[in-house]
Write a protein that holds these residues in place. Structure first.
Motif, PDB file in Angstrom:
ATOM      1  N   GLY A   1       3.109 -13.495  -2.329  1.00 56.29           N
ATOM      2  CA  GLY A   1       2.827 -13.231  -3.740  1.00 56.29           C
ATOM      3  C   GLY A   1       1.357 -12.969  -3.977  1.00 56.29           C
ATOM      4  O   GLY A   1       0.980 -12.101  -4.780  1.00 56.29           O
ATOM      5  N   ASP A   2       0.490 -13.693  -3.267  1.00 57.92           N
ATOM      6  CA  ASP A   2      -0.950 -13.491  -3.399  1.00 57.92           C
ATOM      7  C   ASP A   2      -1.355 -12.102  -2.908  1.00 57.92           C
ATOM      8  O   ASP A   2      -2.230 -11.455  -3.483  1.00 57.92           O
ATOM      9  CB  ASP A   2      -1.718 -14.560  -2.619  1.00 57.92           C
ATOM     10  N   ILE A   3      -0.710 -11.656  -1.831  1.00 55.15           N
ATOM     11  CA  ILE A   3      -0.978 -10.305  -1.323  1.00 55.15           C
ATOM     12  C   ILE A   3      -0.615  -9.261  -2.379  1.00 55.15           C
ATOM     13  O   ILE A   3      -1.362  -8.320  -2.644  1.00 55.15           O
ATOM     14  CB  ILE A   3      -0.185 -10.043  -0.027  1.00 55.15           C
ATOM     15  N   GLY A   4       0.555  -9.438  -3.003  1.00 53.78           N
ATOM     16  CA  GLY A   4       0.988  -8.505  -4.035  1.00 53.78           C
ATOM     17  C   GLY A   4       0.027  -8.462  -5.212  1.00 53.78           C
ATOM     18  O   GLY A   4      -0.312  -7.398  -5.720  1.00 53.78           O
TER      19      GLY A   4
ATOM     20  N   LEU B   1       0.818  -1.210   0.000  1.00 52.14           N
ATOM     21  CA  LEU B   1       0.000   0.000   0.000  1.00 52.14           C
ATOM     22  C   LEU B   1       0.855   1.266   0.000  1.00 52.14           C
ATOM     23  O   LEU B   1       0.504   2.245  -0.657  1.00 52.14           O
ATOM     24  CB  LEU B   1      -0.939   0.001   1.200  1.00 52.14           C
ATOM     25  N   ARG B   2       1.975   1.255   0.715  1.00 51.43           N
ATOM     26  CA  ARG B   2       2.833   2.441   0.712  1.00 51.43           C
ATOM     27  C   ARG B   2       3.410   2.715  -0.668  1.00 51.43           C
ATOM     28  O   ARG B   2       3.517   3.861  -1.100  1.00 51.43           O
ATOM     29  CB  ARG B   2       3.951   2.284   1.741  1.00 51.43           C
ATOM     30  N   ILE B   3       3.782   1.641  -1.372  1.00 51.98           N
ATOM     31  CA  ILE B   3       4.299   1.800  -2.734  1.00 51.98           C
ATOM     32  C   ILE B   3       3.228   2.388  -3.647  1.00 51.98           C
ATOM     33  O   ILE B   3       3.461   3.355  -4.385  1.00 51.98           O
ATOM     34  CB  ILE B   3       4.781   0.447  -3.290  1.00 51.98           C
ATOM     35  N   LYS B   4       2.036   1.806  -3.584  1.00 52.00           N
ATOM     36  CA  LYS B   4       0.956   2.236  -4.475  1.00 52.00           C
ATOM     37  C   LYS B   4       0.409   3.612  -4.104  1.00 52.00           C
ATOM     38  O   LYS B   4       0.152   4.447  -4.980  1.00 52.00           O
ATOM     39  CB  LYS B   4      -0.182   1.207  -4.448  1.00 52.00           C
TER      40      LYS B   4
ATOM     41  N   TYR C   1      -3.815  -7.036  -3.679  1.00 50.26           N
ATOM     42  CA  TYR C   1      -3.837  -5.616  -3.322  1.00 50.26           C
ATOM     43  C   TYR C   1      -3.213  -4.750  -4.424  1.00 50.26           C
ATOM     44  O   TYR C   1      -3.746  -3.685  -4.759  1.00 50.26           O
ATOM     45  CB  TYR C   1      -3.098  -5.383  -2.008  1.00 50.26           C
ATOM     46  N   GLY C   2      -2.094  -5.218  -4.970  1.00 43.34           N
ATOM     47  CA  GLY C   2      -1.384  -4.427  -5.972  1.00 43.34           C
ATOM     48  C   GLY C   2      -2.206  -4.152  -7.217  1.00 43.34           C
ATOM     49  O   GLY C   2      -2.329  -3.004  -7.661  1.00 43.34           O
ATOM     50  N   ASN C   3      -2.797  -5.202  -7.783  1.00 44.07           N
ATOM     51  CA  ASN C   3      -3.576  -5.024  -9.012  1.00 44.07           C
ATOM     52  C   ASN C   3      -4.820  -4.179  -8.797  1.00 44.07           C
ATOM     53  O   ASN C   3      -5.156  -3.309  -9.613  1.00 44.07           O
ATOM     54  CB  ASN C   3      -3.976  -6.392  -9.582  1.00 44.07           C
ATOM     55  N   LEU C   4      -5.541  -4.450  -7.691  1.00 46.29           N
ATOM     56  CA  LEU C   4      -6.784  -3.711  -7.452  1.00 46.29           C
ATOM     57  C   LEU C   4      -6.516  -2.236  -7.183  1.00 46.29           C
ATOM     58  O   LEU C   4      -7.257  -1.361  -7.662  1.00 46.29           O
ATOM     59  CB  LEU C   4      -7.554  -4.340  -6.296  1.00 46.29           C
ATOM     60  N   VAL C   5      -5.457  -1.936  -6.441  1.00 44.14           N
ATOM     61  CA  VAL C   5      -5.129  -0.530  -6.189  1.00 44.14           C
ATOM     62  C   VAL C   5      -4.622   0.139  -7.472  1.00 44.14           C
ATOM     63  O   VAL C   5      -4.966   1.286  -7.764  1.00 44.14           O
ATOM     64  CB  VAL C   5      -4.092  -0.390  -5.061  1.00 44.14           C
ATOM     65  N   ASP C   6      -3.826  -0.578  -8.257  1.00 46.54           N
ATOM     66  CA  ASP C   6      -3.360  -0.035  -9.538  1.00 46.54           C
ATOM     67  C   ASP C   6      -4.541   0.354 -10.425  1.00 46.54           C
ATOM     68  O   ASP C   6      -4.548   1.425 -11.044  1.00 46.54           O
ATOM     69  CB  ASP C   6      -2.497  -1.063 -10.278  1.00 46.54           C
ATOM     70  N   ASN C   7      -5.543  -0.520 -10.512  1.00 46.84           N
ATOM     71  CA  ASN C   7      -6.716  -0.231 -11.334  1.00 46.84           C
ATOM     72  C   ASN C   7      -7.477   0.986 -10.813  1.00 46.84           C
ATOM     73  O   ASN C   7      -7.952   1.820 -11.593  1.00 46.84           O
ATOM     74  CB  ASN C   7      -7.650  -1.444 -11.369  1.00 46.84           C
ATOM     75  N   ALA C   8      -7.581   1.087  -9.475  1.00 44.19           N
ATOM     76  CA  ALA C   8      -8.284   2.219  -8.880  1.00 44.19           C
ATOM     77  C   ALA C   8      -7.552   3.525  -9.160  1.00 44.19           C
ATOM     78  O   ALA C   8      -8.165   4.539  -9.516  1.00 44.19           O
ATOM     79  CB  ALA C   8      -8.431   2.000  -7.372  1.00 44.19           C
TER      80      ALA C   8
END
Length: 211
Positions: free
Chosen positions: A107-110, A78-81, A113-120
Motif C-alpha cells: 500500500g505504501d508503494i502505491g 509504473l506500468r499502469i501510470k 509512486y502512484g501519487n507522485l507519478v500522477d502529479n507529474a
C-alpha cells in the motif's frame, strides 16, 4: 493513516485488476481483428485497412507492458501510470535499480509512486506536446531508498516553495499521503520548482531486502 493506506491499496488493486482485464480483452479481440485485417488486405481495401490499423495502435498505447523495475509491485504501478502518460504524448525516462523484494508495504508503494507519478503526469499534460516528459531515478543502497521524479511543467518558478518535510507545500492531490508514508520510514521529501521543471526527491530509511 491506516484508513488511507487501505484506501490506496484498494485503488491500486482495482487499477491493477482493470489493467489485467483490459489486456485480456485485447488478446481476446486480437484474433478477430487480425482476421478482419487479412480480409481487407485480400480485397485490397487500403483505406479501411489503414484506419483499422490506426485504431488498433491507439488501443495498444493504453497498455504499457514494458518492464521498468525488477520489483513486481513497483513495476505494476509504473506500468499502469506510464501507459496513461504515453497515451498523452509524455516521454518517459527511467533509471531504476532497486531490489526485487523490499520490506516496504504494498500500500505504501502505491501511495508513494502512484501519487507522485500522477502529479507529474497531470503537470505534463498542461505543457505543449513535444515538451512533455517524466523522468524517474530510483535506487537502493544499504537500507536507503532514494526516489527522484522530474517532470516538465508550465508557469514561472514559485519562490515560496520550501524543501523540508515539515513545510506546507500543496503540489497536486495526495501530497499529504506521500508525506505520511515518508515519515513512516523516518525519511525526508523535498519539492523543488525550477520554473519549467518540477522535482520531487524522497528518501526512505531502514528498508530491508527480503530474501
Amino acid at each position: 493513516m491506516y484508513r488511507e493506506e487501505m484506501h490506496y491499496k484498494d485503488i491500486y488493486y482495482e487499477e491493477a485488476e482493470k489493467q489485467n482485464k483490459e489486456v485480456q480483452k485485447l488478446k481476446h479481440d486480437m484474433k478477430h481483428k487480425l482476421h478482419e485485417l487479412y480480409h481487407l488486405l485480400e480485397n485490397s481495401d487500403g483505406h479501411e485497412l489503414s484506419e483499422k490499423i490506426g485504431a488498433m495502435c491507439i488501443e495498444f498505447e493504453q497498455i504499457d507492458e514494458k518492464q521498468y523495475s525488477d520489483n513486481p509491485i513497483v513495476d505494476s504501478v509504473l506500468r499502469i501510470k506510464f501507459g496513461r502518460a504515453k497515451a498523452r504524448g509524455i516521454k518517459v525516462e527511467t533509471s531504476i535499480r532497486i531490489p526485487k523484494q523490499m520490506q516496504l508495504d504494498h500500500g505504501d508503494i502505491g501511495v508513494l509512486y502512484g501519487n507522485l507519478v500522477d502529479n507529474a503526469v497531470e503537470a505534463c499534460s498542461k505543457v505543449p506536446e513535444g515538451q512533455r516528459f517524466v523522468k524517474i531515478e530510483n535506487k537502493y543502497q544499504s537500507g536507503i531508498l532514494l526516489l527522484v521524479i522530474t517532470n516538465s511543467k508550465t508557469g514561472k518558478k514559485n519562490k515560496s516553495l520550501k524543501t523540508t518535510k515539515k513545510d506546507n507545500i500543496r503540489h497536486g492531490h495526495g501530497v499529504q499521503s506521500v508525506r505520511k508514508v515518508v515519515e513512516k520510514y523516518n525519511g525526508t521529501v523535498s519539492f523543488t520548482d525550477k520554473g519549467d521543471i518540477f522535482e520531487v526527491s524522497a528518501m526512505l530509511y531502514g528498508i530491508e531486502v527480503k530474501e
